[in-house]
Design a protein around this motif. Structure first.
Motif, PDB file in Angstrom:
ATOM      1  N   ARG A 299      26.458 -34.826  -6.363  1.00  0.00           N
ATOM      2  CA  ARG A 299      27.316 -35.707  -7.156  1.00  0.00           C
ATOM      3  C   ARG A 299      26.525 -36.938  -7.595  1.00  0.00           C
ATOM      4  O   ARG A 299      26.608 -37.372  -8.756  1.00  0.00           O
ATOM      5  CB  ARG A 299      28.532 -36.110  -6.314  1.00  0.00           C
ATOM      6  N   GLN A 300      25.727 -37.501  -6.702  1.00  0.00           N
ATOM      7  CA  GLN A 300      24.901 -38.660  -7.044  1.00  0.00           C
ATOM      8  C   GLN A 300      23.855 -38.310  -8.100  1.00  0.00           C
ATOM      9  O   GLN A 300      23.502 -39.146  -8.934  1.00  0.00           O
ATOM     10  CB  GLN A 300      24.218 -39.199  -5.788  1.00  0.00           C
ATOM     11  N   LEU A 301      23.368 -37.074  -8.058  1.00  0.00           N
ATOM     12  CA  LEU A 301      22.359 -36.644  -9.025  1.00  0.00           C
ATOM     13  C   LEU A 301      22.969 -36.229 -10.356  1.00  0.00           C
ATOM     14  O   LEU A 301      22.242 -35.890 -11.295  1.00  0.00           O
ATOM     15  CB  LEU A 301      21.567 -35.458  -8.450  1.00  0.00           C
ATOM     16  N   GLY A 302      24.301 -36.253 -10.451  1.00  0.00           N
ATOM     17  CA  GLY A 302      24.974 -35.876 -11.682  1.00  0.00           C
ATOM     18  C   GLY A 302      25.010 -34.375 -11.910  1.00  0.00           C
ATOM     19  O   GLY A 302      25.147 -33.918 -13.056  1.00  0.00           O
ATOM     20  N   LEU A 303      24.921 -33.596 -10.824  1.00  0.00           N
ATOM     21  CA  LEU A 303      24.848 -32.143 -10.945  1.00  0.00           C
ATOM     22  C   LEU A 303      26.087 -31.423 -10.430  1.00  0.00           C
ATOM     23  O   LEU A 303      26.136 -30.192 -10.448  1.00  0.00           O
ATOM     24  CB  LEU A 303      23.617 -31.629 -10.176  1.00  0.00           C
ATOM     25  N   MET A 304      27.091 -32.170  -9.980  1.00  0.00           N
ATOM     26  CA  MET A 304      28.227 -31.511  -9.345  1.00  0.00           C
ATOM     27  C   MET A 304      29.042 -30.680 -10.329  1.00  0.00           C
ATOM     28  O   MET A 304      29.577 -29.625  -9.966  1.00  0.00           O
ATOM     29  CB  MET A 304      29.121 -32.539  -8.654  1.00  0.00           C
ATOM     30  N   ASP A 305      29.127 -31.116 -11.578  1.00  0.00           N
ATOM     31  CA  ASP A 305      29.846 -30.301 -12.570  1.00  0.00           C
ATOM     32  C   ASP A 305      29.144 -28.958 -12.755  1.00  0.00           C
ATOM     33  O   ASP A 305      29.801 -27.912 -12.910  1.00  0.00           O
ATOM     34  CB  ASP A 305      29.936 -31.037 -13.904  1.00  0.00           C
ATOM     35  N   ASP A 306      27.816 -28.974 -12.752  1.00  0.00           N
ATOM     36  CA  ASP A 306      27.053 -27.729 -12.868  1.00  0.00           C
ATOM     37  C   ASP A 306      27.256 -26.846 -11.644  1.00  0.00           C
ATOM     38  O   ASP A 306      27.366 -25.619 -11.763  1.00  0.00           O
ATOM     39  CB  ASP A 306      25.560 -28.028 -13.049  1.00  0.00           C
TER      40      ASP A 306
END
Length: 443
Positions: free
Chosen positions: A78-85
């Motif tokens: 989530r912090q890396l901005g990858l949770m949607d992926d």
């Protein structure tokens, strides 16, 4: 004023160090992303000759399997901005149904009842194909920072740097070397050979890994969700058949894109000599060995009304893999400028779903410590490595022990094994699958 100077010194040290990462699997790629975000120079060296767009090289058996991402690692994505992926590529874990060979239900571990995992831990376990996760992670790293076809042959270190020589005659220099190259880590082998020659390697670290299981694994191409309606479900419901007479278990796991991940786990107890012979032969296992092993299980019945052979036939040709399931906790995690992570130091069995999660925790811990590195000296680097070892090794040891016990239970190798309960076709199996020890009961 002192603290300001200290911060400036730390920043300068971090910005000038160069980290060499061996292995472009989940541990190595995650570490690369973290170092990229921390503005630390790095280079990833992978022994396989190319990167497959579906994930890791198809020469790597582990690429053709599924993994479970626990809620404990999801805040990082989530912090890396990858949770949607991650959500797009995975399904939430819904249940694990245990069955006898005749498909009678032994019990069910349900992620939603009587306790909802999402409510308690802030998210469900996410079930994702390993190659999909590797592809996602690799896409976050500049292409020029991952070098393929780099099989490590020699490691040398001194007071000023660490030097690698690869099979293609290339030489690589760095300040720190991270072995994220798995159970058969070339970095570990090189480090341990040096320590053994100096008489500094613990005897247990020189012993082979424990090995009592062979595994056949694959991920199918998309299949018909009308014929297999469980593929269309929001949740991934594992079907685990404990074939007592065949001395094996086999697992079917729905993934995204109407695919199944499947595996057959065969228990053997043929003694130390057999294990050592198979470990020696392992490097020669390929598609043919997997094909031969598959013949024994093709006619096994799945919970989906089809034979296991149907899933095998829908698995891309050449991707089905035969692998050894070893386990071991190593005591030595670092020396000088070299440090090990993930399966290189705590190789777990897959039954507890911990391998990928623990390697992610390893590299996250290591990165958080590296950003406070005072200087490029061996003493300051080892101070970081010792803090990393103290933080992660107790957990690594526990996870190896836990996966062994869960594996024994799931493969009926302990007293009090699962028994069918025909009067309750979906009996609940408590989350704590492991029987407490006498010490635990007393406490």
């Amino acid at each position: 004023m002192d603290s300001v100077n200290g911060d400036d010194t730390t920043k300068a040290a971090v910005e000038t160090i160069r980290v060499l990462i061996i292995g472009a699997g989940i541990a190595g790629l995650t570490l690369g992303i973290l170092l990229e975000r921390a503005n630390i120079q790095y280079e990833i060296l992978e022994k396989h000759p190319y990167h497959n767009p579906l994930g890791k090289s198809t020469h790597c058996p582990a690429a053709w399997s599924a993994i479970c991402l626990e809620p404990s690692v999801q805040p990082l994505f989530r912090q890396l901005g990858l949770m949607d992926d991650i959500h797009r590529l995975s399904k939430p874990f819904g249940a694990m149904v245990f069955r006898e060979g005749n498909l009678d239900i032994i019990g069910t571990f349900n992620a939603q009842t009587p306790l909802d995992i999402n409510d308690r831990y802030g998210g469900y376990n996410r079930i994702i194909a390993r190659r999909d996760l590797c592809a996602l992670l690799a896409a976050q790293i500049p292409k020029d920072k991952i070098k393929f076809g780099k099989r490590v042959l020699e490691i040398r270190q001194n007071s000023g740097e660490v030097i690698l020589r690869c099979a293609d005659n290339s030489v690589h220099h760095g300040d720190i070397l991270v072995g994220a190259d798995g159970a058969y880590s070339a970095v570990r082998q090189g480090l341990y050979a040096e320590l053994f020659n100096k008489g500094e390697l613990p005897k247990t670290d020189n012993a082979p890994m424990g090995y009592l299981y062979d595994c056949l694994v694959g991920v199918t191409d998309p299949m018909d969700p009308i014929k297999h309606p469980d593929l269309a479900g929001k949740f991934s419901e594992f079907q685990t058949i404990l074939a007592k007479d065949a001395n094996c278990s086999y697992w079917c796991i729905p993934l995204t894109e109407n695919r199944y991940s499947w595996m057959v786990v065969k228990f053997h107890n043929k003694g130390k000599k057999y294990s050592e012979d198979q470990i020696f032969k392992h490097s020669g296992w390929g598609a043919e060995a997997a094909e031969v092993m598959s013949y024994e299980y093709r006619e096994f019945i799945t919970a989906y009304g089809c034979e296991l052979g149907e899933l095998m036939d829908n698995t891309p040709k050449g991707s089905m893999a035969k692998v050894m399931l070893e386990e071991k906790f190593y005591k030595t995690w670092y020396k000088g400028r070299v440090v090990l992570t993930g399966d290189a130091v705590h190789k777990v069995l897959p039954f507890g779903g911990q391998g990928a999660n623990q390697c992610i925790h390893d590299v996250l811990c290591l990165t958080n410590l590296l950003v406070s590195l005072k200087s490029n000296t061996v003493s300051d680097i080892e101070e970081i490595f010792e803090a990393y070892y103290k933080a992660r090794s107790p957990i690594g040891r526990t996870v190896v022990q836990m996966s062994n016990r869960v594996g024994n239970l799931m493969n009926r190798k302990v007293p009090g094994e699962f028994q069918p309960r025909p009067q309750k076709r979906s009996a609940y199996v408590p989350a704590t699958l492991i029987e407490p020890t006498e010490e635990e009961e007393k406490s």
